[in-house]
Design an enzyme around this catalytic site. Structure first.
Site, PDB file in Angstrom:
ATOM      1  N   ARG A 195      16.757 -16.820   3.513  1.00 60.32           N
ATOM      2  CA  ARG A 195      16.091 -16.075   4.585  1.00 60.32           C
ATOM      3  C   ARG A 195      16.413 -14.758   4.530  1.00 60.32           C
ATOM      4  O   ARG A 195      17.366 -14.068   3.944  1.00 60.32           O
ATOM      5  CB  ARG A 195      16.783 -16.795   5.800  1.00 60.32           C
ATOM      6  CG  ARG A 195      16.374 -18.168   6.356  1.00 60.32           C
ATOM      7  CD  ARG A 195      15.031 -18.253   6.888  1.00 60.32           C
ATOM      8  NE  ARG A 195      14.782 -19.426   7.222  1.00 60.32           N
ATOM      9  CZ  ARG A 195      14.032 -20.528   6.652  1.00 60.32           C
ATOM     10  NH1 ARG A 195      13.591 -20.143   5.587  1.00 60.32           N
ATOM     11  NH2 ARG A 195      13.878 -21.734   7.283  1.00 60.32           N
ATOM     12  N   GLU A 241       8.710 -10.619   8.692  1.00 58.42           N
ATOM     13  CA  GLU A 241       7.551 -11.260   8.088  1.00 58.42           C
ATOM     14  C   GLU A 241       6.542 -11.550   9.086  1.00 58.42           C
ATOM     15  O   GLU A 241       6.661 -11.602  10.342  1.00 58.42           O
ATOM     16  CB  GLU A 241       8.055 -12.877   7.766  1.00 58.42           C
ATOM     17  CG  GLU A 241       9.097 -12.554   6.608  1.00 58.42           C
ATOM     18  CD  GLU A 241       9.543 -14.042   6.021  1.00 58.42           C
ATOM     19  OE1 GLU A 241       9.060 -14.859   6.702  1.00 58.42           O
ATOM     20  OE2 GLU A 241      10.634 -14.075   5.234  1.00 58.42           O
ATOM     21  N   HIS A 284       6.635 -15.767   1.566  1.00 60.33           N
ATOM     22  CA  HIS A 284       7.290 -17.001   2.265  1.00 60.33           C
ATOM     23  C   HIS A 284       6.873 -18.180   1.973  1.00 60.33           C
ATOM     24  O   HIS A 284       6.086 -18.891   2.858  1.00 60.33           O
ATOM     25  CB  HIS A 284       7.592 -16.806   3.675  1.00 60.33           C
ATOM     26  CG  HIS A 284       8.626 -17.785   4.324  1.00 60.33           C
ATOM     27  ND1 HIS A 284       9.613 -17.312   5.275  1.00 60.33           N
ATOM     28  CD2 HIS A 284       9.216 -18.860   3.822  1.00 60.33           C
ATOM     29  CE1 HIS A 284      10.434 -18.351   5.319  1.00 60.33           C
ATOM     30  NE2 HIS A 284      10.400 -19.303   4.598  1.00 60.33           N
TER      31      HIS A 284
HETATM   32  P1  NAP Z   1      21.953 -26.974   2.005  1.00 56.94           P
HETATM   33  O1  NAP Z   1      21.764 -28.177   1.153  1.00 56.94           O
HETATM   34  O2  NAP Z   1      22.606 -27.001   3.439  1.00 56.94           O
HETATM   35  O3  NAP Z   1      22.631 -25.856   1.329  1.00 56.94           O
HETATM   36  C1  NAP Z   1      23.104 -24.688   1.684  1.00 56.94           C
HETATM   37  C2  NAP Z   1      24.433 -24.414   1.069  1.00 56.94           C
HETATM   38  O4  NAP Z   1      24.841 -23.053   1.503  1.00 56.94           O
HETATM   39  C3  NAP Z   1      25.383 -25.454   1.308  1.00 56.94           C
HETATM   40  O5  NAP Z   1      26.071 -25.742  -0.071  1.00 56.94           O
HETATM   41  C4  NAP Z   1      26.689 -24.782   1.943  1.00 56.94           C
HETATM   42  O6  NAP Z   1      27.911 -25.067   1.639  1.00 56.94           O
HETATM   43  C5  NAP Z   1      26.336 -23.236   1.645  1.00 56.94           C
HETATM   44  N1  NAP Z   1      26.877 -22.286   2.504  1.00 56.94           N
HETATM   45  C6  NAP Z   1      26.720 -22.451   3.901  1.00 56.94           C
HETATM   46  N2  NAP Z   1      27.396 -21.197   4.536  1.00 56.94           N
HETATM   47  C7  NAP Z   1      27.751 -20.764   3.562  1.00 56.94           C
HETATM   48  C8  NAP Z   1      28.704 -19.331   3.424  1.00 56.94           C
HETATM   49  N3  NAP Z   1      29.030 -18.676   4.752  1.00 56.94           N
HETATM   50  N4  NAP Z   1      29.211 -18.996   2.456  1.00 56.94           N
HETATM   51  C9  NAP Z   1      28.840 -19.765   1.057  1.00 56.94           C
HETATM   52  N5  NAP Z   1      28.138 -20.802   1.137  1.00 56.94           N
HETATM   53  C10 NAP Z   1      27.871 -21.348   2.288  1.00 56.94           C
HETATM   54  O7  NAP Z   1      20.496 -26.624   2.348  1.00 56.94           O
HETATM   55  P2  NAP Z   1      19.291 -26.311   1.323  1.00 56.94           P
HETATM   56  O8  NAP Z   1      18.408 -27.341   1.638  1.00 56.94           O
HETATM   57  O9  NAP Z   1      19.514 -26.028   0.071  1.00 56.94           O
HETATM   58  O10 NAP Z   1      18.535 -25.111   2.128  1.00 56.94           O
HETATM   59  C11 NAP Z   1      18.993 -23.845   2.381  1.00 56.94           C
HETATM   60  C12 NAP Z   1      18.303 -22.768   2.896  1.00 56.94           C
HETATM   61  O11 NAP Z   1      16.977 -22.396   2.009  1.00 56.94           O
HETATM   62  C13 NAP Z   1      17.681 -23.368   4.063  1.00 56.94           C
HETATM   63  O12 NAP Z   1      18.530 -23.018   5.299  1.00 56.94           O
HETATM   64  C14 NAP Z   1      16.591 -22.177   4.362  1.00 56.94           C
HETATM   65  O13 NAP Z   1      16.897 -21.203   5.146  1.00 56.94           O
HETATM   66  C15 NAP Z   1      16.053 -21.931   2.852  1.00 56.94           C
HETATM   67  N6  NAP Z   1      14.825 -22.544   2.415  1.00 56.94           N
HETATM   68  C16 NAP Z   1      13.766 -21.354   2.402  1.00 56.94           C
HETATM   69  C17 NAP Z   1      12.563 -21.968   2.132  1.00 56.94           C
HETATM   70  C18 NAP Z   1      11.649 -20.925   1.709  1.00 56.94           C
HETATM   71  O14 NAP Z   1      10.317 -21.124   1.829  1.00 56.94           O
HETATM   72  N7  NAP Z   1      11.904 -19.720   0.992  1.00 56.94           N
HETATM   73  C19 NAP Z   1      12.239 -23.216   1.742  1.00 56.94           C
HETATM   74  C20 NAP Z   1      13.077 -24.084   2.250  1.00 56.94           C
HETATM   75  C21 NAP Z   1      14.555 -23.746   2.372  1.00 56.94           C
HETATM   76  P3  NAP Z   1      28.492 -26.586   1.736  1.00 56.94           P
HETATM   77  O15 NAP Z   1      27.960 -27.389   0.580  1.00 56.94           O
HETATM   78  O16 NAP Z   1      29.981 -26.435   1.620  1.00 56.94           O
HETATM   79  O17 NAP Z   1      28.211 -26.845   3.196  1.00 56.94           O
END
Ligand code: NAP
Length: 332
Positions: free
Chosen positions: A237, A266, A285
């Site tokens: 993000r 955005e 995005h």
């Molecule tokens: P996810 O599986 O929940 O992965 C997020 C990871 O970040 C988890 O491993 C979590 O740790 C870690 N984390 C959370 N807070 C943290 C912090 N303060 N410091 C270090 N690590 C931290 O989510 P995901 O499915 O991979 O998606 C991640 C993000 O990608 C979404 O929230 C979204 O904003 C973004 N996204 C963007 C697009 C786009 O169009 N560009 C598309 C999809 C998603 P733990 O494993 O220990 O909980």
């Protein structure tokens, strides 16, 4: 009585049809000044809300007293007042997993395009500048064998890391809220401190969610700690990064380039200095934006909404406590 739902922004006919088979649907393919009053009037009676890029505020919730479920067509839910929704017993559902591989593809496309300067050299050819052998001025850097630093090693982070480690022989290091021993074993990945990652990675790729603790996680200090040859990629993000600090780092040559899918504002304003930087690759995005994946996300959102409104626990509730507190059935 049929439950009423509001569907927002373009949905495929098949998904709309499924919804119309179960609920009374007020559909708003586009939201603008012209139909905002009608949207709010529909919300006043709605039990469910489904769509992408939803803007949900406490004020909007005040005007939707019957709302039981919100199904967002996204995995990120930083734009929702989750605590407030839980307090009101409104379940929020997202669409994880189905977009993981596609978003990782986007991340890797940005890595490749930025390190090998693909859009810049495409322009070079189109503009008729390819008049002789290319010189060192047009060279990129290798991707294979370089150290990939993942800030965030969740679903999408792991999928990017897999591409790097297994496809490109990249040693993977990561900083994450918790270590991931299974990925260490699978990919030879190494969990390290945020500071060590910034100092060692050739490619720094961000996949953490936007939360209070990750807002501006990548700030001026972080860019100063990266290698001058580092490429920075953000598919998480925009506000996870201090964009002004990133622009300064790019302009000063503190890092070599950036591949960006997300921005603090955005759509990206036409005044953004990023537009003038040739070492930056910009996407609008589109992390999950393929036909297949957007369709799968919409289907998952429909399923989540339908289950929750039928009083069953949906698989992707972000705040399952809301479901327990005031189950949809109790409200029926
Ligand atoms: P996810 O599986 O929940 O992965 C997020 C990871 O970040 C988890 O491993 C979590 O740790 C870690 N984390 C959370 N807070 C943290 C912090 N303060 N410091 C270090 N690590 C931290 O989510 P995901 O499915 O991979 O998606 C991640 C993000 O990608 C979404 O929230 C979204 O904003 C973004 N996204 C963007 C697009 C786009 O169009 N560009 C598309 C999809 C998603 P733990 O494993 O220990 O909980």
């Amino acid at each position: 009585m049929n439950k009423r739902i509001v569907a927002v922004r373009r949905l495929h006919a098949e998904h709309l049809k499924q919804l119309e088979g179960m609920f009374h649907v007020d559909y708003f393919p586009h939201l603008d000044e012209g139909n905002l009053d009608a949207y709010h009037a529909a919300l006043a009676h709605a039990h469910g809300l489904i769509g992408g890029k939803l803007s949900v505020t406490p004020a909007l919730l005040d005007g939707a007293p019957n709302l039981e479920v919100v199904a967002t067509i996204s995995v990120g839910y930083d734009n929702f007042p989750v605590d407030e929704m839980s307090r009101r017993g409104i379940v929020l559902c997202n669409t994880p997993d189905v977009l993981t591989e596609t978003t990782a593809d986007t991340g890797f496309a940005l890595i490749m395009a930025t390190v090998r300067r693909v859009p810049e050299l495409d322009r070079f050819v189109r503009e008729g500048q390819w008049q002789a052998h290319v010189e060192e001025a047009q060279f990129g850097r290798d991707v294979h064998g370089k150290t990939l630093g993942m800030v965030g090693m969740g679903r999408i982070g792991a999928a990017v890391a897999r591409r790097g480690a297994l496809g490109f022989g990249m040693p993977v290091i990561y900083s994450n809220a918790s270590p991931k021993p299974a990925l260490n074993a699978e990919l030879g990945a190494r969990c390290c401190s945020f500071e060590a990652l910034l100092a060692c990675a050739d490619v720094v790729c961000v996949t953490v969610p936007l939360t209070d603790s990750t807002r501006h996680l990548i700030d001026a200090d972080a860019f100063r700690q990266m290698k001058r040859s580092a490429i920075f990629v953000n598919i998480a993000r925009g506000p996870v990064v201090d964009e002004a600090a990133m622009i300064t780092a790019l302009q000063q040559g503190d890092i070599a380039g950036a591949g960006l899918d997300v921005f603090e504002q955005e759509p990206l304003p036409s005044s953004s200095p990023l537009l003038a930087l040739p070492q930056v690759v910009l996407l609008p995005h589109i992390g999950s934006a393929t036909h297949e994946t957007r369709s799968a996300m919409a289907q998952l959102a429909v399923d989540n909404l339908a289950l929750a409104l039928q009083g069953e626990r949906p698989p992707n509730a972000v705040n399952p406590d809301a479901f327990s507190m005031t189950s949809a059935q109790e409200k029926m």
